[in-house]
Design a protein around this motif. Sequence first.
Motif, PDB file in Angstrom:
ATOM      1  N   PRO A  60      35.177  44.954  31.517  1.00 15.34           N
ATOM      2  CA  PRO A  60      34.899  45.776  32.706  1.00 15.34           C
ATOM      3  C   PRO A  60      35.170  45.094  34.038  1.00 15.34           C
ATOM      4  O   PRO A  60      35.319  45.776  35.058  1.00 15.34           O
ATOM      5  N   ASP A  61      35.243  43.766  34.060  1.00 15.06           N
ATOM      6  CA  ASP A  61      35.451  43.059  35.325  1.00 15.06           C
ATOM      7  C   ASP A  61      36.910  42.671  35.553  1.00 15.06           C
ATOM      8  O   ASP A  61      37.223  41.798  36.365  1.00 15.06           O
ATOM      9  N   TRP A  62      37.833  43.337  34.872  1.00 10.47           N
ATOM     10  CA  TRP A  62      39.236  42.928  34.908  1.00 10.47           C
ATOM     11  C   TRP A  62      39.829  42.935  36.312  1.00 10.47           C
ATOM     12  O   TRP A  62      40.691  42.118  36.632  1.00 10.47           O
ATOM     13  N   GLU A  63      39.374  43.851  37.175  1.00  8.18           N
ATOM     14  CA  GLU A  63      40.015  43.999  38.486  1.00  8.18           C
ATOM     15  C   GLU A  63      39.848  42.743  39.355  1.00  8.18           C
ATOM     16  O   GLU A  63      40.732  42.423  40.153  1.00  8.18           O
ATOM     17  N   ARG A  64      38.763  42.041  39.203  1.00  7.98           N
ATOM     18  CA  ARG A  64      38.522  40.892  40.098  1.00  7.98           C
ATOM     19  C   ARG A  64      39.380  39.680  39.752  1.00  7.98           C
ATOM     20  O   ARG A  64      39.482  38.747  40.543  1.00  7.98           O
ATOM     21  N   TYR A  65      40.045  39.703  38.591  1.00  9.25           N
ATOM     22  CA  TYR A  65      40.831  38.550  38.165  1.00  9.25           C
ATOM     23  C   TYR A  65      42.315  38.642  38.550  1.00  9.25           C
ATOM     24  O   TYR A  65      43.051  37.680  38.377  1.00  9.25           O
ATOM     25  N   HIS A  66      42.748  39.780  39.027  1.00 10.79           N
ATOM     26  CA  HIS A  66      44.159  39.980  39.389  1.00 10.79           C
ATOM     27  C   HIS A  66      45.080  39.645  38.207  1.00 10.79           C
ATOM     28  O   HIS A  66      46.068  38.902  38.342  1.00 10.79           O
ATOM     29  N   LEU A  67      44.760  40.180  37.066  1.00 12.02           N
ATOM     30  CA  LEU A  67      45.503  39.912  35.838  1.00 12.02           C
ATOM     31  C   LEU A  67      46.712  40.824  35.727  1.00 12.02           C
ATOM     32  O   LEU A  67      46.761  41.907  36.324  1.00 12.02           O
ATOM     33  N   PRO A  68      47.702  40.425  34.941  1.00  9.00           N
ATOM     34  CA  PRO A  68      48.838  41.317  34.701  1.00  9.00           C
ATOM     35  C   PRO A  68      48.385  42.545  33.928  1.00  9.00           C
ATOM     36  O   PRO A  68      47.396  42.499  33.184  1.00  9.00           O
ATOM     37  N   THR A  69      49.090  43.644  34.096  1.00 10.21           N
ATOM     38  CA  THR A  69      48.758  44.856  33.354  1.00 10.21           C
ATOM     39  C   THR A  69      48.732  44.553  31.854  1.00 10.21           C
ATOM     40  O   THR A  69      49.638  43.905  31.322  1.00 10.21           O
ATOM     41  N   ALA A  70      47.696  45.013  31.194  1.00  8.79           N
ATOM     42  CA  ALA A  70      47.448  44.625  29.805  1.00  8.79           C
ATOM     43  C   ALA A  70      48.412  45.289  28.833  1.00  8.79           C
ATOM     44  O   ALA A  70      48.808  46.444  29.006  1.00  8.79           O
TER      45      ALA A  70
END
Length: 537
Positions: free
Chosen positions: A303-313
Amino acid sequence: MIRISNLKLPADHTKEDLFKKIQKTLRGNQILSWKIKKQSLDARKKDQLLYQYIVDVKVQGKEEKIIKSLRNKNVSLVTKQVYRFPWKAEKKPDLPPVIVGTGPAGLFCGLMLARAGFCPILLERGEPVENRKETVETFWKTGKLNPDSNVQFGEGGAGTFSDGKLNTLVKDKYLRNQKVLEEFVAHGAPEEILWQAKPHIGTDYLIDVVKNIREEIISLGGQVRFHAQMTDLKIEDGQIKAVVLQSKEEIPTGHVVLAIGHSARDTFSSLYEKGIPMEAKSFAVGVRIEHKREQINEAQYGPDWERYHLPTASYKLTYEASSKRGVYSFCMCPGGYVVNASSEAGRLAVNGMSNHDRMADNSNSALVVTVSPDDYGFSHPLAGISFQRELEEKAYQLCDGKIPVQRYGDFKNHQITKEFGTVTPSMKGQYGFANLHECLPAFLTEALEEGIEHFGHVISGYNGEDSLLSGVESRTSSPIRIPRNEFFECTISGLFPCGEGAGYAGGITSAAMDGIKVAEEIGKRLMNRGEKNAEKK
């Protein structure tokens, strides 16, 4: 060079954090330079997302002594290795090699031969990639198909209008994979593809990369000829003598590379009639499935994926249905588009495509089921093509040439969708509502539904009622194989089946690597060496 493996940092780390980790591992030894060799994301624990690195470091002092003093199993000595094409022409050949097709196999075969001074001639039935882009976009807007220049045909091949994934399972003992990635970067691809665990380029970058490779081939004395479809071969005493074009022009040559791609059905037919041996092989067909990009990101990252600036999964799913058929995701396009990938009038096929940023509203994937010659008959080596065409004709008829789309909830109930739910299409090409059961046989739809329900236990919401299906995904791989020997030849001397269309690759990178292998063999022969390259595939 010192290599440090298994460096782990939190997903929100900085470049400075990575450098400090390297310094700590080397215990104060002076670092002269460093570079990332491999980067991967470990998302198994959603509350502890980690990046894992392998880095190569140059240090001050004797590296062997430093490694011994560190006593760290993750620190080792490595020697830089680079691929080198083994041949260099002493003079321009009297009969240059001819390469049929300018997909990854053809382009990389041509690039290697051109750099070695062998002046290859590349033949492409379609348009240059920049013109092809305009033609494809017009087709998506109007439905007007150019049968020689579309998502399947034209410079760059089918992979140009795809996600541009560059990962491969092919072993890289001879550094050809590394060479392919380096050449993509040299011709305009982002440098990070050299170290990402799952590298991709994206259609928006690939168009320029393909053009730049073509321009280098030409600058080195090679030729790239467009609107030049091969329609026949001249063969004498079991030896290739010439290529015949649709215009009736004959190009004399002793070496022909068949890098025609998996959709050159008319060419397969003419080669079969010419007596070139072919075999039917297993492949897979099915549908495309779309979910909201944010939904897949949360399922994969937490649920916290947005804060990590990760590549689209992304994801990769496999399942064995009760029928013992494999059901699996294929050519997954994070933040991408479903595209109308048709190449024949009256027939419709879909594919997936992403731009480099992977920021379209939806993520999509092919969801396909294995089929074998048992399913479509052993009566003819080209029976798989007939099977594909039958499905594509039915798909075309469902919506009069538009992409047929159906909510998964309606798919389970065998009813035509009337309105979208929470997921609306991210598509290139016109679309309409339909019941996909009307274009797919029951053994496929039953396996697909069983697979989707299972995948819902792997990725939350995957089997949601509003997930979108579209069809038909029929071009996963070539339905035929052209047998070749350990010297990459078929039964005709000087004729080299190559790449995905001939049944020897499964994506951009493996096709390009196969093109390099064939170029090595042709280079040896053009050097007038009597021996053949005995390396097997």
